[in-house]
Write a protein that holds these residues in place. Structure first.
Motif, mmCIF file in Angstrom:
data_model
loop_
_atom_site.group_PDB
_atom_site.id
_atom_site.type_symbol
_atom_site.label_atom_id
_atom_site.label_comp_id
_atom_site.label_asym_id
_atom_site.label_seq_id
_atom_site.Cartn_x
_atom_site.Cartn_y
_atom_site.Cartn_z
ATOM 1 N N ALA A 44 -27.087 -31.891 -29.744
ATOM 2 C CA ALA A 44 -25.837 -31.127 -29.741
ATOM 3 C C ALA A 44 -24.657 -32.033 -30.115
ATOM 4 C CB ALA A 44 -25.611 -30.484 -28.373
ATOM 5 N N ILE A 45 -24.623 -33.246 -29.567
ATOM 6 C CA ILE A 45 -23.554 -34.195 -29.910
ATOM 7 C C ILE A 45 -23.571 -34.479 -31.411
ATOM 8 C CG2 ILE A 45 -22.791 -36.597 -29.645
ATOM 9 C CD1 ILE A 45 -23.829 -36.407 -26.706
ATOM 10 N N ASP A 46 -24.763 -34.681 -31.962
ATOM 11 C CA ASP A 46 -24.895 -34.984 -33.388
ATOM 12 C C ASP A 46 -24.461 -33.811 -34.266
ATOM 13 O OD1 ASP A 46 -25.878 -37.450 -32.621
ATOM 14 O OD2 ASP A 46 -27.981 -36.937 -33.000
ATOM 15 N N LEU A 47 -24.637 -32.580 -33.790
ATOM 16 C CA LEU A 47 -24.288 -31.402 -34.588
ATOM 17 C C LEU A 47 -22.804 -31.034 -34.518
ATOM 18 C CD1 LEU A 47 -27.335 -29.054 -33.849
ATOM 19 C CD2 LEU A 47 -26.748 -30.113 -36.032
ATOM 20 N N LEU A 48 -22.096 -31.479 -33.477
ATOM 21 C CA LEU A 48 -20.694 -31.088 -33.318
ATOM 22 C C LEU A 48 -19.821 -31.385 -34.542
ATOM 23 C CD1 LEU A 48 -19.836 -31.852 -29.580
ATOM 24 C CD2 LEU A 48 -20.006 -29.622 -30.696
ATOM 25 N N PRO A 49 -19.920 -32.569 -35.165
ATOM 26 C CA PRO A 49 -19.048 -32.813 -36.323
ATOM 27 C C PRO A 49 -19.284 -31.830 -37.472
ATOM 28 C CG PRO A 49 -19.987 -34.886 -35.545
ATOM 29 C CD PRO A 49 -20.681 -33.773 -34.802
ATOM 30 N N HIS A 65 -13.213 -32.244 -25.817
ATOM 31 C CA HIS A 65 -13.635 -32.089 -24.419
ATOM 32 C C HIS A 65 -15.137 -31.819 -24.346
ATOM 33 C CE1 HIS A 65 -12.936 -31.378 -20.160
ATOM 34 N NE2 HIS A 65 -13.740 -30.338 -20.259
ATOM 35 N N MET A 66 -15.635 -30.983 -25.233
ATOM 36 C CA MET A 66 -17.065 -30.676 -25.257
ATOM 37 C C MET A 66 -17.868 -31.930 -25.579
ATOM 38 S SD MET A 66 -19.625 -28.713 -24.843
ATOM 39 C CE MET A 66 -18.815 -27.154 -24.601
ATOM 40 N N ARG A 67 -17.417 -32.709 -26.540
ATOM 41 C CA ARG A 67 -18.106 -33.957 -26.888
ATOM 42 C C ARG A 67 -18.138 -34.892 -25.678
ATOM 43 N NH1 ARG A 67 -15.092 -35.448 -30.682
ATOM 44 N NH2 ARG A 67 -16.198 -34.448 -32.374
ATOM 45 N N ASN A 68 -17.010 -35.010 -24.967
ATOM 46 C CA ASN A 68 -16.963 -35.866 -23.779
ATOM 47 C C ASN A 68 -17.895 -35.361 -22.683
ATOM 48 O OD1 ASN A 68 -15.096 -37.523 -25.016
ATOM 49 N ND2 ASN A 68 -13.332 -36.522 -24.073
ATOM 50 N N GLN A 69 -17.911 -34.049 -22.472
ATOM 51 C CA GLN A 69 -18.797 -33.469 -21.453
ATOM 52 C C GLN A 69 -20.264 -33.722 -21.804
ATOM 53 O OE1 GLN A 69 -17.314 -32.810 -18.624
ATOM 54 N NE2 GLN A 69 -17.328 -30.602 -18.507
ATOM 55 N N LEU A 70 -20.605 -33.547 -23.075
ATOM 56 C CA LEU A 70 -21.989 -33.774 -23.505
ATOM 57 C C LEU A 70 -22.365 -35.252 -23.385
ATOM 58 C CD1 LEU A 70 -22.137 -31.401 -26.599
ATOM 59 C CD2 LEU A 70 -23.431 -31.148 -24.470
ATOM 60 N N SER A 71 -21.445 -36.136 -23.711
ATOM 61 C CA SER A 71 -21.725 -37.570 -23.575
ATOM 62 C C SER A 71 -21.950 -37.942 -22.114
ATOM 63 C CB SER A 71 -20.573 -38.395 -24.159
ATOM 64 O OG SER A 71 -20.493 -38.186 -25.549
ATOM 65 N N LEU A 99 -35.090 -36.639 -7.331
ATOM 66 C CA LEU A 99 -35.030 -35.237 -7.758
ATOM 67 C C LEU A 99 -33.643 -34.653 -7.495
ATOM 68 C CD1 LEU A 99 -38.525 -33.923 -6.637
ATOM 69 C CD2 LEU A 99 -37.715 -34.265 -8.978
ATOM 70 N N GLY A 100 -32.995 -35.096 -6.418
ATOM 71 C CA GLY A 100 -31.621 -34.664 -6.161
ATOM 72 C C GLY A 100 -30.685 -35.117 -7.268
ATOM 73 N N ALA A 101 -30.855 -36.358 -7.719
ATOM 74 C CA ALA A 101 -30.056 -36.863 -8.838
ATOM 75 C C ALA A 101 -30.339 -36.059 -10.101
ATOM 76 C CB ALA A 101 -30.343 -38.341 -9.075
ATOM 77 N N ALA A 102 -31.599 -35.686 -10.282
ATOM 78 C CA ALA A 102 -31.968 -34.879 -11.455
ATOM 79 C C ALA A 102 -31.275 -33.523 -11.400
ATOM 80 C CB ALA A 102 -33.482 -34.704 -11.516
ATOM 81 N N GLY A 103 -31.240 -32.922 -10.217
ATOM 82 C CA GLY A 103 -30.566 -31.632 -10.070
ATOM 83 C C GLY A 103 -29.081 -31.733 -10.381
ATOM 84 N N ASN A 104 -28.468 -32.833 -9.982
ATOM 85 C CA ASN A 104 -27.052 -33.040 -10.286
ATOM 86 C C ASN A 104 -26.834 -33.206 -11.789
ATOM 87 O OD1 ASN A 104 -26.344 -32.913 -7.582
ATOM 88 N ND2 ASN A 104 -26.478 -35.121 -7.307
ATOM 89 N N ALA A 105 -27.778 -33.843 -12.460
ATOM 90 C CA ALA A 105 -27.633 -34.090 -13.901
ATOM 91 C C ALA A 105 -27.696 -32.804 -14.708
ATOM 92 C CB ALA A 105 -28.714 -35.061 -14.380
ATOM 93 N N VAL A 106 -28.479 -31.836 -14.265
ATOM 94 C CA VAL A 106 -28.615 -30.593 -15.032
ATOM 95 C C VAL A 106 -27.789 -29.462 -14.443
ATOM 96 C CG1 VAL A 106 -30.870 -31.147 -16.003
ATOM 97 C CG2 VAL A 106 -30.740 -29.930 -13.835
ATOM 98 N N GLY A 107 -26.950 -29.763 -13.452
ATOM 99 C CA GLY A 107 -26.095 -28.753 -12.831
ATOM 100 C C GLY A 107 -24.923 -28.395 -13.724
ATOM 101 N N PRO A 108 -24.009 -27.574 -13.204
ATOM 102 C CA PRO A 108 -22.851 -27.170 -14.002
ATOM 103 C C PRO A 108 -21.927 -28.348 -14.281
ATOM 104 C CG PRO A 108 -22.679 -26.356 -11.748
ATOM 105 C CD PRO A 108 -24.016 -27.019 -11.876
ATOM 106 N N PRO A 109 -21.140 -28.258 -15.357
ATOM 107 C CA PRO A 109 -20.233 -29.353 -15.683
ATOM 108 C C PRO A 109 -19.233 -29.603 -14.560
ATOM 109 C CG PRO A 109 -19.910 -27.503 -17.192
ATOM 110 C CD PRO A 109 -21.038 -27.147 -16.268
ATOM 111 N N ARG A 110 -18.807 -30.851 -14.434
ATOM 112 C CA ARG A 110 -17.866 -31.223 -13.371
ATOM 113 C C ARG A 110 -16.479 -30.650 -13.609
ATOM 114 N NH1 ARG A 110 -20.912 -35.698 -14.400
ATOM 115 N NH2 ARG A 110 -22.197 -36.327 -12.656
#
Length: 128
Positions: A44-49, A65-71, A99-110
């Motif tokens: 997705a980051i590669d396709l944004l430009p 903002h989207m690029r920063n969120q994806l990064s 697994l808790g860290a994994a759940g945080n990684a795929v959760g909603p954006p901050r």
């Protein structure tokens, strides 16, 4: 931007089911899933430009903002995979924390995306 996100994340699917009876299998399933999510995020980051900013007043701000969120998401996914790789599969506490860290990684954006400001509608042309 949906043109960049949909192909990347559309085939990702739901996270694996937790199998508390077999933490080795669960751990490996999450490592694979998060690796795929990380690759989708990079795609997705590669396709944004190539997609460019949305055609709204603050389109470039939204794109940035989207690029920063994806990064940040890619970094969080990398961190979660590293934590799962380090977790001893025979240690339920270590696997649970990972697994808790994994759940945080795929959760909603901050932080939510900035509001989209569309231009006001144009009045109809005058009638002759």
């Amino acid at each position: 931007m949906c043109q960049a996100l949909r192909p990347a994340f559309g085939r990702l699917g739901a996270p694996p089911k937790l199998d508390l009876g077999n933490l080795t299998v669960t751990r490996q399933a999450y490592i694979t899933y998060l690796g795929n999510a990380r690759n989708a995020t990079q795609q997705a980051i590669d396709l944004l430009p190539s997609v460019g900013a949305p055609p709204v007043a603050n389109g470039q701000q939204i794109l940035d903002h989207m690029r920063n969120q994806l990064s940040q998401m890619r970094k969080d996914l990398d961190d979660a995979v590293a934590q799962l790789n380090q977790a001893n599969p025979s240690d339920p506490i270590a696997v649970g924390l990972a697994l808790g860290a994994a759940g945080n990684a795929v959760g909603p954006p901050r932080r939510p995306l900035p509001a989209v400001r569309t231009p006001p509608p144009h009045p109809p042309p005058p009638r002759p």
